[in-house]
Design a protein around this motif. Structure first.
Motif, PDB file in Angstrom:
ATOM      1  N   SER A 130       0.812  -1.221   0.000  1.00  0.00           N
ATOM      2  CA  SER A 130       0.000   0.000   0.000  1.00  0.00           C
ATOM      3  C   SER A 130       0.843   1.268   0.000  1.00  0.00           C
ATOM      4  O   SER A 130       0.372   2.335  -0.399  1.00  0.00           O
ATOM      5  N   GLY A 131       2.083   1.188   0.464  1.00  0.00           N
ATOM      6  CA  GLY A 131       2.921   2.366   0.596  1.00  0.00           C
ATOM      7  C   GLY A 131       2.728   3.089   1.915  1.00  0.00           C
ATOM      8  O   GLY A 131       3.487   4.007   2.252  1.00  0.00           O
ATOM      9  N   GLU A 132       1.721   2.695   2.683  1.00  0.00           N
ATOM     10  CA  GLU A 132       1.457   3.330   3.971  1.00  0.00           C
ATOM     11  C   GLU A 132       2.454   2.888   5.032  1.00  0.00           C
ATOM     12  O   GLU A 132       2.695   3.606   6.008  1.00  0.00           O
ATOM     13  N   PHE A 133       3.031   1.706   4.833  1.00  0.00           N
ATOM     14  CA  PHE A 133       3.921   1.136   5.837  1.00  0.00           C
ATOM     15  C   PHE A 133       5.281   0.803   5.224  1.00  0.00           C
ATOM     16  O   PHE A 133       5.368   0.406   4.059  1.00  0.00           O
ATOM     17  N   LYS A 134       6.323   0.961   6.028  1.00  0.00           N
ATOM     18  CA  LYS A 134       7.652   0.478   5.650  1.00  0.00           C
ATOM     19  C   LYS A 134       7.737  -0.961   6.105  1.00  0.00           C
ATOM     20  O   LYS A 134       7.507  -1.276   7.274  1.00  0.00           O
ATOM     21  N   CYS A 135       8.036  -1.857   5.173  1.00  0.00           N
ATOM     22  CA  CYS A 135       7.989  -3.280   5.484  1.00  0.00           C
ATOM     23  C   CYS A 135       9.374  -3.933   5.397  1.00  0.00           C
ATOM     24  O   CYS A 135      10.174  -3.606   4.528  1.00  0.00           O
ATOM     25  N   GLU A 136       9.607  -4.854   6.293  1.00  0.00           N
ATOM     26  CA  GLU A 136      10.780  -5.731   6.274  1.00  0.00           C
ATOM     27  C   GLU A 136      10.264  -7.160   6.165  1.00  0.00           C
ATOM     28  O   GLU A 136       9.156  -7.464   6.609  1.00  0.00           O
ATOM     29  N   ALA A 137      11.063  -8.044   5.576  1.00  0.00           N
ATOM     30  CA  ALA A 137      10.614  -9.412   5.358  1.00  0.00           C
ATOM     31  C   ALA A 137      11.733 -10.397   5.650  1.00  0.00           C
ATOM     32  O   ALA A 137      12.917 -10.049   5.643  1.00  0.00           O
ATOM     33  N   GLY A 138      11.343 -11.642   5.899  1.00  0.00           N
ATOM     34  CA  GLY A 138      12.340 -12.672   6.168  1.00  0.00           C
ATOM     35  C   GLY A 138      11.757 -14.061   5.998  1.00  0.00           C
ATOM     36  O   GLY A 138      10.583 -14.242   5.637  1.00  0.00           O
ATOM     37  N   TYR A 139      12.600 -15.043   6.269  1.00  0.00           N
ATOM     38  CA  TYR A 139      12.215 -16.454   6.089  1.00  0.00           C
ATOM     39  C   TYR A 139      12.893 -17.303   7.144  1.00  0.00           C
ATOM     40  O   TYR A 139      14.047 -17.068   7.509  1.00  0.00           O
ATOM     41  N   LEU A 140      12.147 -18.303   7.620  1.00  0.00           N
ATOM     42  CA  LEU A 140      12.691 -19.288   8.540  1.00  0.00           C
ATOM     43  C   LEU A 140      12.187 -20.668   8.146  1.00  0.00           C
ATOM     44  O   LEU A 140      11.071 -20.806   7.634  1.00  0.00           O
TER      45      LEU A 140
END
Length: 352
Positions: A130-140
């Motif tokens: 959405s652009g409203e939030f700064k997002c970080e991502a990962g995997y486990l």
């Protein structure tokens, strides 16, 4: 047993390019590759001749040629070239192909028959793009059944004990917890009025207030994709339109009956341009699950052995387990209904 007629996350869209990627999903190896038109093809990574992985062969245009005896399969799963021609085997040769949709920056795979895929069934995770939030991502990779992780995410009563660094000193018994069921969707809604924020919330909230109104809502959709939104705002303010929000996505894709691909995304609506905060969140979220939640889930699975039916072990059930129990019952019913439908179809085909 896995639900087939549903969407699973295969991985971030960036994982899939021209090179073939083999990933086990619902205990089936799947070969993914991006076609010349930019869409993602997904084939059962198993040649029907000698059962070797097609990913061990070569890609030719939008097809995969088995590296053992040369059968070539198109993105629709149909063998489009036999080295010895039809004289060798005139029958139609196929391997299963799967429907893939890209949404919210991830590739979603439908593990049932591709023609039955329903893109409208992909749950809403629009906060990611959405652009409203700064997002970080990962995997486990978690060595445990995906429902054990679902239980962990739907039950936040463990936060005080397993994650004291983020609890803020308030206790689950002081919060209002409601479980809501909307069709096949389960919500665990946690209201925390006049609470003391945790250290992380306090740092990024940007308020001088010692207390605020908080919430922690978690949404589950079958088989195991969850959305959570933890938020805090000034006491008495509208939490929907103000305050600090950290929405997150938790995509739990079974690798096997006792191992799970865990793709996660966490967002924030404050300090969005602060790279130090981004690095801290990316590292922190991964470490929390890797060093705290993950070992607990894996210990549960170890105690259960190869069993995946948690309720069959007759566990003690607490109030905080209500949402997880609802999710389990819905998933069991969906699997049962799917198998009954497939059984009826198979019988009808035999009769005809």
């Amino acid at each position: 047993m896995f639900l087939k007629n549903v969407w699973y996350v295969a991985g971030p869209s960036s994982d899939f390019g021209e090179d073939v990627v083999s990933r086990r999903i619902c205990d089936r190896p799947v070969a993914f590759y991006r076609k010349s038109d930019g869409s993602i093809a997904a084939l059962h990574d198993r040649c029907p001749h000698r059962f070797v992985p097609l990913s061990m062969g070569q890609r030719e245009d939008d097809s995969l040629r088995c590296g053992y005896h040369g059968l070539r399969f198109g993105p629709d799963g149909v063998c489009d070239d036999k080295p010895a021609g039809d004289q060798e085997n005139p029958a139609k040769i196929c391997t299963q192909h799967f429907a893939v949709e890209e949404r919210y920056g991830y590739a979603w795979i439908w593990m049932g028959e591709a023609e039955n895929a329903k893109p409208a069934m992909i749950p809403d995770f629009s906060f990611i793009t959405s652009g409203e939030f700064k997002c970080e991502a990962g995997y486990l990779k978690v060595q445990g059944h995906h429902e054990l992780i679902t239980d962990n995410l739907l039950d936040l009563s463990h936060v005080n004990y397993l994650h004291p660094q983020i609890s803020g000193g308030s206790h689950w018994s002081e919060w209002d917890n409601r479980v809501e069921v909307d069709g096949n969707t389960v919500w665990s809604r946690l209201s925390r009025p006049n609470q003391k924020p945790g250290a992380f919330q306090k740092m990024l909230w940007g308020s001088d207030s010692e207390r605020g109104d908080g919430r922690g809502d978690v949404r589950w959709d079958a088989p195991s994709v969850l959305y959570a939104n933890t938020a805090i705002t000034e006491v008495g303010a509208d939490i929907e339109t103000s305050g600090f929000h950290t929405p997150s996505a938790h995509f739990l894709t079974p690798e096997t009956a006792t191992s799970t691909h865990y793709f996660w995304v966490t967002g924030r609506n404050m300090a969005k341009d602060d790279e130090k905060v981004s690095a801290m969140m990316e590292k922190g979220v991964g470490e929390v699950f890797e060093t705290q939640d993950g070992p607990m889930v894996e210990a549960e699975q170890e105690a259960m052995g190869n069993s995946t039916d948690f309720l069959a072990h007759k566990p003690l059930i607490l109030k905080a387990d209500a949402a997880g129990i609802r999710a389990r019952r819905i998933l069991r019913k969906l699997i049962r209904d799917e198998q009954e439908t497939e059984g009826s179809t198979a019988v009808q085909e035999v009769v005809e």
